[in-house]
Write a protein that holds these residues in place. Structure first.
Motif, PDB file in Angstrom:
ATOM      1  N   VAL A   1       0.869  -1.176   0.000  1.00 55.83           N
ATOM      2  CA  VAL A   1       0.000   0.000   0.000  1.00 55.83           C
ATOM      3  C   VAL A   1       0.900   1.218   0.000  1.00 55.83           C
ATOM      4  CG1 VAL A   1      -1.844   1.225   1.186  1.00 55.83           C
ATOM      5  CG2 VAL A   1      -1.775  -1.284   1.252  1.00 55.83           C
ATOM      6  N   GLN A   2       0.871   1.981  -1.090  1.00 53.08           N
ATOM      7  CA  GLN A   2       1.839   3.064  -1.272  1.00 53.08           C
ATOM      8  C   GLN A   2       1.521   4.317  -0.467  1.00 53.08           C
ATOM      9  OE1 GLN A   2       1.561   2.549  -5.771  1.00 53.08           O
ATOM     10  NE2 GLN A   2       3.710   3.190  -5.533  1.00 53.08           N
ATOM     11  N   ASN A   3       0.258   4.649  -0.319  1.00 50.83           N
ATOM     12  CA  ASN A   3      -0.129   5.863   0.415  1.00 50.83           C
ATOM     13  C   ASN A   3       0.611   7.097  -0.098  1.00 50.83           C
ATOM     14  OD1 ASN A   3      -2.051   4.694   2.075  1.00 50.83           O
ATOM     15  ND2 ASN A   3      -0.578   4.200   3.699  1.00 50.83           N
ATOM     16  N   GLY A   4       0.735   7.216  -1.405  1.00 46.97           N
ATOM     17  CA  GLY A   4       1.369   8.379  -2.020  1.00 46.97           C
ATOM     18  C   GLY A   4       2.859   8.254  -2.238  1.00 46.97           C
ATOM     19  N   ALA A   5       3.474   7.163  -1.818  1.00 45.98           N
ATOM     20  CA  ALA A   5       4.917   6.988  -1.961  1.00 45.98           C
ATOM     21  C   ALA A   5       5.251   6.297  -3.281  1.00 45.98           C
ATOM     22  CB  ALA A   5       5.461   6.173  -0.800  1.00 45.98           C
ATOM     23  N   THR A   6       6.525   6.352  -3.630  1.00 43.83           N
ATOM     24  CA  THR A   6       7.014   5.722  -4.850  1.00 43.83           C
ATOM     25  C   THR A   6       7.517   4.317  -4.555  1.00 43.83           C
ATOM     26  OG1 THR A   6       7.671   7.857  -5.760  1.00 43.83           O
ATOM     27  CG2 THR A   6       8.703   5.914  -6.723  1.00 43.83           C
TER      28      THR A   6
ATOM     29  N   GLN B   1      -2.009  -5.938  -6.788  1.00 48.00           N
ATOM     30  CA  GLN B   1      -1.268  -6.323  -5.586  1.00 48.00           C
ATOM     31  C   GLN B   1      -0.465  -5.147  -5.021  1.00 48.00           C
ATOM     32  OE1 GLN B   1       0.894  -9.810  -6.978  1.00 48.00           O
ATOM     33  NE2 GLN B   1      -0.600 -11.155  -5.984  1.00 48.00           N
ATOM     34  N   VAL B   2      -0.288  -4.122  -5.829  1.00 44.05           N
ATOM     35  CA  VAL B   2       0.284  -2.852  -5.380  1.00 44.05           C
ATOM     36  C   VAL B   2      -0.808  -1.808  -5.475  1.00 44.05           C
ATOM     37  CG1 VAL B   2       2.011  -1.072  -5.776  1.00 44.05           C
ATOM     38  CG2 VAL B   2       2.613  -3.467  -6.108  1.00 44.05           C
ATOM     39  N   GLN B   3      -1.141  -1.206  -4.363  1.00 48.75           N
ATOM     40  CA  GLN B   3      -2.268  -0.276  -4.307  1.00 48.75           C
ATOM     41  C   GLN B   3      -1.771   1.156  -4.144  1.00 48.75           C
ATOM     42  OE1 GLN B   3      -5.033   0.310  -0.701  1.00 48.75           O
ATOM     43  NE2 GLN B   3      -6.221  -1.068  -2.006  1.00 48.75           N
ATOM     44  N   GLY B   4      -2.270   2.035  -5.033  1.00 44.52           N
ATOM     45  CA  GLY B   4      -1.908   3.443  -4.966  1.00 44.52           C
ATOM     46  C   GLY B   4      -2.767   4.201  -3.969  1.00 44.52           C
ATOM     47  N   PRO B   5      -2.709   5.528  -4.001  1.00 51.10           N
ATOM     48  CA  PRO B   5      -1.962   6.322  -4.991  1.00 51.10           C
ATOM     49  C   PRO B   5      -0.451   6.269  -4.765  1.00 51.10           C
ATOM     50  CG  PRO B   5      -2.873   7.758  -3.307  1.00 51.10           C
ATOM     51  CD  PRO B   5      -3.411   6.385  -3.026  1.00 51.10           C
ATOM     52  N   GLY B   6       0.275   6.412  -5.846  1.00 52.15           N
ATOM     53  CA  GLY B   6       1.720   6.361  -5.809  1.00 52.15           C
ATOM     54  C   GLY B   6       2.245   6.090  -7.200  1.00 52.15           C
ATOM     55  N   SER B   7       3.545   6.035  -7.345  1.00 57.95           N
ATOM     56  CA  SER B   7       4.147   5.829  -8.655  1.00 57.95           C
ATOM     57  C   SER B   7       5.095   4.643  -8.613  1.00 57.95           C
ATOM     58  CB  SER B   7       4.894   7.086  -9.107  1.00 57.95           C
ATOM     59  OG  SER B   7       5.937   7.395  -8.182  1.00 57.95           O
ATOM     60  N   LEU B   8       5.415   4.121  -9.794  1.00 59.75           N
ATOM     61  CA  LEU B   8       6.354   3.021  -9.958  1.00 59.75           C
ATOM     62  C   LEU B   8       7.529   3.522 -10.771  1.00 59.75           C
ATOM     63  CD1 LEU B   8       7.105   0.019  -9.692  1.00 59.75           C
ATOM     64  CD2 LEU B   8       5.707  -0.417 -11.735  1.00 59.75           C
ATOM     65  N   SER B   9       8.737   3.385 -10.236  1.00 60.50           N
ATOM     66  CA  SER B   9       9.923   3.938 -10.875  1.00 60.50           C
ATOM     67  C   SER B   9      10.972   2.845 -11.071  1.00 60.50           C
ATOM     68  CB  SER B   9      10.498   5.075 -10.022  1.00 60.50           C
ATOM     69  OG  SER B   9      11.751   5.500 -10.499  1.00 60.50           O
TER      70      SER B   9
ATOM     71  N   VAL C   1       2.688  -1.469   4.375  1.00 61.08           N
ATOM     72  CA  VAL C   1       1.900  -0.240   4.291  1.00 61.08           C
ATOM     73  C   VAL C   1       2.830   0.939   4.556  1.00 61.08           C
ATOM     74  CG1 VAL C   1      -0.071   1.041   5.183  1.00 61.08           C
ATOM     75  CG2 VAL C   1      -0.155  -1.464   5.097  1.00 61.08           C
ATOM     76  N   TYR C   2       3.005   1.806   3.564  1.00 61.42           N
ATOM     77  CA  TYR C   2       3.875   2.963   3.766  1.00 61.42           C
ATOM     78  C   TYR C   2       3.266   3.884   4.821  1.00 61.42           C
ATOM     79  CZ  TYR C   2       6.623   7.162   3.034  1.00 61.42           C
ATOM     80  OH  TYR C   2       7.434   8.259   3.229  1.00 61.42           O
ATOM     81  N   THR C   3       4.059   4.174   5.859  1.00 59.37           N
ATOM     82  CA  THR C   3       3.606   5.013   6.973  1.00 59.37           C
ATOM     83  C   THR C   3       4.638   6.115   7.176  1.00 59.37           C
ATOM     84  OG1 THR C   3       2.631   3.039   7.981  1.00 59.37           O
ATOM     85  CG2 THR C   3       2.829   4.999   9.368  1.00 59.37           C
ATOM     86  N   PRO C   4       4.352   7.343   6.760  1.00 56.80           N
ATOM     87  CA  PRO C   4       5.355   8.419   6.837  1.00 56.80           C
ATOM     88  C   PRO C   4       5.931   8.625   8.233  1.00 56.80           C
ATOM     89  CG  PRO C   4       3.479   9.099   5.509  1.00 56.80           C
ATOM     90  CD  PRO C   4       3.106   7.794   6.137  1.00 56.80           C
ATOM     91  N   SER C   5       5.082   8.563   9.269  1.00 54.60           N
ATOM     92  CA  SER C   5       5.567   8.829  10.621  1.00 54.60           C
ATOM     93  C   SER C   5       6.590   7.797  11.073  1.00 54.60           C
ATOM     94  CB  SER C   5       4.393   8.850  11.606  1.00 54.60           C
ATOM     95  OG  SER C   5       3.705   7.603  11.597  1.00 54.60           O
ATOM     96  N   ALA C   6       6.522   6.584  10.525  1.00 54.83           N
ATOM     97  CA  ALA C   6       7.464   5.534  10.907  1.00 54.83           C
ATOM     98  C   ALA C   6       8.809   5.711  10.225  1.00 54.83           C
ATOM     99  CB  ALA C   6       6.888   4.164  10.561  1.00 54.83           C
TER     100      ALA C   6
END
Length: 387
Positions: free
Chosen positions: A201-206, A227-235, A361-366
């Motif tokens: 789960v990207q939660n806005g991350a790349t 299997q990859v859930q946005g929002p976010g980008s793939l680089s 799960v991308y968690t910015p605070s972590a």
């Protein structure tokens, strides 16, 4: 000489005048000598004060390299007698004492050429010593940062040609953030296998990979859609072989040493902790449990080695595989039903395998709350001389 002659009186007068002049001369000499002695004593006192201040500064520099965040890193009481450095108390090692050569290079005047002595102690600012150094109570405090507030007292005393001065100051360790990119995964390659649930789960991350493209062999393997859930980008073609430069990695290493969570070889029983640093080891964790929390996330670093997870575990924080061995697969194999709230970084060509029911799960605070020990500074208005 005729009776009644007064010609001998000149000699008496000469002797009296000479005596008076000698007395005045001796008095003047005594006065000048006294002033010279006072000036010399004052110079020695100032020299002792400057010496104590210098020793305190050098001890602060040592603290900036080895902050005593754990009891295992408690500081010794250090003493220099002009010829030898001794350590007592917490440890007999002089490695964390001020370097006598560094102190000597600071002062090269004639007074110091005859030698000076000094001593230092490091004490926690707890139990009534939070903001004031009590000459009776503070020395009985632990010689490490036992209350965990990032501050300790340093007392430095110096003696120079009979003059003694003692100064104290409260020193604070500064924390700087670990700057990591806003990516949920940074790796050489990524492999996802299992059911259709969102594993990442990207939660806005790349999602950043170093391999060339989704169609390149072994670069980006996803067994089912979504299997990859946005929002976010793939680089792809992510620049740089390492997320952090060796200098930043060393800062994390020193911080873990200070915290008592550094492992030169082998892996700890659990990856839980604010910062766990493994120099070399292939770590494997199974079973269940929760490592860290949303309010207190952590970081798990492996420099040279691999890691695999299985079982029902929850981890709050960042996993960083420096991949010094430059391996491809597997470097981090996350299986079972693990849930990671944070981010994963696998350096070099290393792969990140997600399988079973694991979820990231991308968690910015972590990720953004991570920090390392940096320089040590003096707390304002804490410096003073003890009487």
């Amino acid at each position: 000489m005729r009776p009644g002659s007064e010609r001998g009186s000149a000699l008496v007068i000469a002797i009296v005048v000479t005596g008076l002049m000698l007395a005045l001369g001796l008095s003047a000499y005594a006065y000048v000598d006294g002033q010279t002695r006072q000036s010399s004593q004052e110079r020695h006192r100032e020299g002792a004060f400057n010496g104590g201040d210098a020793v305190l500064s050098v001890q602060g520099f040592v603290l900036s390299r080895y902050w005593p965040a754990a009891a295992a890193n408690a500081y010794p009481d250090c003493a220099w007698n002009g010829a030898a450095l001794t350590a007592s108390g917490a440890t007999a090692s002089t490695a964390r004492c001020p370097n006598p050569a560094a102190v000597a290079q600071t002062f090269t005047g004639g007074d110091y050429a005859e030698g000076s002595t000094w001593a230092t102690i490091v004490r926690d600012n707890g139990a009534g010593s939070e903001t004031f150094f009590d000459a009776t109570a503070t020395p009985s405090q632990p010689s490490w940062d036992a209350n965990g507030d990032g501050e300790v007292w340093v007392r430095a005393s110096s003696a120079l040609r009979g003059a003694h001065r003692t100064v104290v100051a409260r020193l604070r360790v500064d924390r700087l953030p670990v700057v990591l990119p806003k990516t949920v995964v940074t790796a050489g390659t990524l492999s996802i296998s299992g059911g259709p649930k969102p594993y990442i789960v990207q939660n806005g991350a790349t999602l950043a990979l170093r391999c060339p493209s989704a169609t390149a062999s072994g670069c980006y393997a996803s067994s089912k859609p979504n299997q990859v859930q946005g929002p976010g980008s793939l680089s792809f073609n992510q620049a740089g072989s390492h997320t952090l430069p060796p200098s930043d990695l060393d800062k994390l290493r020193q911080t873990a040493i200070a915290n008592g969570t550094y492992h030169a070889s082998g892996c700890p029983a659990s990856p839980a902790g604010r910062l766990v640093f493994v120099e070399s080891g292939n770590c494997s964790y199974a079973g269940g449990g929760t490592w860290n929390s949303a309010a207190a996330p952590g970081m798990f670093v492996v420099v040279n080695g691999t890691m695999s997870w299985s079982g029902n575990v929850t981890y709050h924080g960042t996993v960083y595989m420096f991949n010094q061995q430059n391996a491809t697969c597997p470097v981090f194999d996350a299986g079972g039903t693990a849930v990671i709230y944070g981010a994963v970084f696998v350096d070099g060509p290393g792969c990140f395998n997600v399988r079973g029911n694991t979820q990231l799960v991308y968690t910015p605070s972590a990720v953004q709350s991570l920090s390392y020990y940096a320089s040590v500074s003096q707390v304002r208005n804490s410096f003073r001389e003890l009487s």
